[in-house]
Enzyme design. Structure first.
Site, PDB file in Angstrom:
ATOM      1  N   ASP A  44       0.824  -1.208   0.000  1.00  0.00           N
ATOM      2  CA  ASP A  44       0.000   0.000   0.000  1.00  0.00           C
ATOM      3  C   ASP A  44       0.862   1.263   0.000  1.00  0.00           C
ATOM      4  O   ASP A  44       1.934   1.291   0.608  1.00  0.00           O
ATOM      5  CB  ASP A  44      -0.900  -0.011   1.241  1.00  0.00           C
ATOM      6  CG  ASP A  44      -2.016   1.008   1.174  1.00  0.00           C
ATOM      7  OD1 ASP A  44      -2.398   1.399   0.055  1.00  0.00           O
ATOM      8  OD2 ASP A  44      -2.510   1.402   2.235  1.00  0.00           O
ATOM      9  N   ASN A  92     -10.528  -3.374  -6.684  1.00  0.00           N
ATOM     10  CA  ASN A  92      -9.766  -2.413  -7.485  1.00  0.00           C
ATOM     11  C   ASN A  92     -10.430  -2.079  -8.817  1.00  0.00           C
ATOM     12  O   ASN A  92     -10.042  -1.107  -9.480  1.00  0.00           O
ATOM     13  CB  ASN A  92      -8.340  -2.924  -7.733  1.00  0.00           C
ATOM     14  CG  ASN A  92      -7.447  -2.825  -6.516  1.00  0.00           C
ATOM     15  OD1 ASN A  92      -6.462  -3.548  -6.403  1.00  0.00           O
ATOM     16  ND2 ASN A  92      -7.770  -1.938  -5.583  1.00  0.00           N
TER      17      ASN A  92
END
Length: 282
Positions: A44, A92
Site C-alpha cells: 500500500d 480495485n
C-alpha cells in the site's frame, strides 16, 4: 528500464543465490522456529508516494515493482517458504478505467518480464484469484509462470490478482455445496477443515505474519480465512520506499510475539486443526 537479464530455464540447475542488498544489510539471525512460514503483504502507498512527488499514480505502481522483488530476495535470504502479494483486488475494479487498464497491463508485463528471474531463483509462482474480468493476456502470463516454476521449492510466491478474501470463501462454499448436492459429501461431515480444502490453494499454510505498508491498519479483504491467527505488523513506509530491511524488521517484530491461539500460554505448535484448515507443504 535496464536491459532484461536472460536466465536459464533448465529445471536441473541449482537456483541462483539471492543478491545481497546494496547497503550490505544482512538478514536477522532468527531461530528457524521463529521465522514465519507464510508472510502476506498488502503493498500500500503507491498513489501517495507518487502524489508527494507530483507524479501520476501509475508512476507509484511502477516504482513499487522493485520493492516487491527486493522483498522476495529478502524472503529467500531469511528462509521464508511462502510469500503472498496483493497485486490487484476484486475491489480495485472501482478505480478509474485508465488506472485499471494500466494495472492489468502492468501485472501482465511484470510477470512476463520477471518470470525467468523468479525461476532462476528457485521461486514457485502460484496465482490466486477469480479469472472473470481478467484480461486473457494476464491469465496467460500467470498460468505460464505457474507451469514454468511448478517444481521450484526455494519460495512459493502467491501472486493475488483479482483476489478477494470474501470471494474466495464464497467460491469455496459454492464448490462445497455442489459436492453436497451431488451426494459426494454429507452435510453432517462438514467442518472448518472441510471448507478449507475448497480454498484456492489449500496446500499453502495459513498466514503467520501479515504486513501492510503505508501506515494504514486494515486487512482490505486479503486472505481473510488464512489470517485468522496471523500476527499483524503495520509499517508507516510507503510501498515504493519499502525494501527487504523493512521486511526483516517486520519478521523480527513477529519473532518477539507470543502466539497463544486462544490459549493461556504461548503455543509453538499452532492453532487447532479445525481452525487452521488444511495445511501442508507443496
Amino acid at each position: 528500464m535496464s536491459p532484461k537479464t536472460v536466465f536459464s530455464t533448465d529445471t536441473h540447475r541449482e537456483p541462483i543465490p539471492p543478491q545481497p542488498h546494496p547497503s550490505g544489510a544482512r538478514p536477522p539471525q532468527l531461530p528457524r522456529e521463529l521465522i514465519p512460514r507464510h508472510v502476506a503483504i498488502v503493498m500500500d502507498g503507491n498513489g501517495r508516494w507518487a502524489k508527494q512527488r507530483g507524479l501520476p499514480r501509475t508512476e507509484g505502481h511502477k516504482a513499487g515493482e522493485s520493492s516487491l522483488f527486493d522483498v522476495i530476495e529478502g524472503a529467500l535470504e531469511l528462509g521464508v517458504p511462502y510469500l503472498s502479494a496483493y497485486a490487484f483486488s476484486t475491489e480495485n475494479w472501482k478505480r478509474s478505467p485508465d488506472e485499471v487498464r494500466f494495472l492489468m497491463g502492468f501485472n501482465r508485463d511484470v510477470i512476463r518480464r520477471r518470470r525467468d528471474e523468479l525461476h532462476a531463483r528457485g521461486v514457485r509462482v502460484r496465482w490466486a484469484g477469480r479469472p472473470g474480468r481478467l484480461w486473457k493476456s494476464v491469465i496467460k502470463e500467470l498460468t505460464e509462470a505457474e507451469e514454468l516454476t511448478k517444481h521450484n521449492t526455494k519460495l512459493t510466491l502467491q501472486f493475488c490478482v483479482n483476489y478477494g478474501g470474501r470471494a474466495e470463501i464464497a467460491d469455496a462454499a459454492a464448490a462445497l455445496a455442489r459436492d453436497v448436492a451431488a451426494g459426494r459429501l454429507s452435510p453432517n461431515r462438514v467442518t472448518e477443515a472441510t471448507l478449507a480444502r475448497y480454498l484456492y490453494h489449500p496446500d499453502i499454510p495459513d498466514v503467520d505474519l501479515f504486513i501492510r505498508s503505508s501506515g494504514e491498519q486494515r486487512l482490505s479483504n486479503f486472505l481473510l480465512w488464512q489470517s485468522s491467527y496471523a500476527e499483524f505488523v503495520f509499517l508507516d513506509t510507503l510501498w515504493p520506499d519499502f525494501d527487504r530491511r523493512h521486511f526483516w524488521q517486520a519478521c523480527e517484530i513477529y519473532a518477539r510475539r507470543d502466539r497463544r491461539y486462544g490459549g493461556a500460554e504461548p503455543n509453538p505448535v499452532g492453532p487447532p486443526q479445525s481452525a487452521a484448515g488444511a495445511q501442508g507443504q507443496d
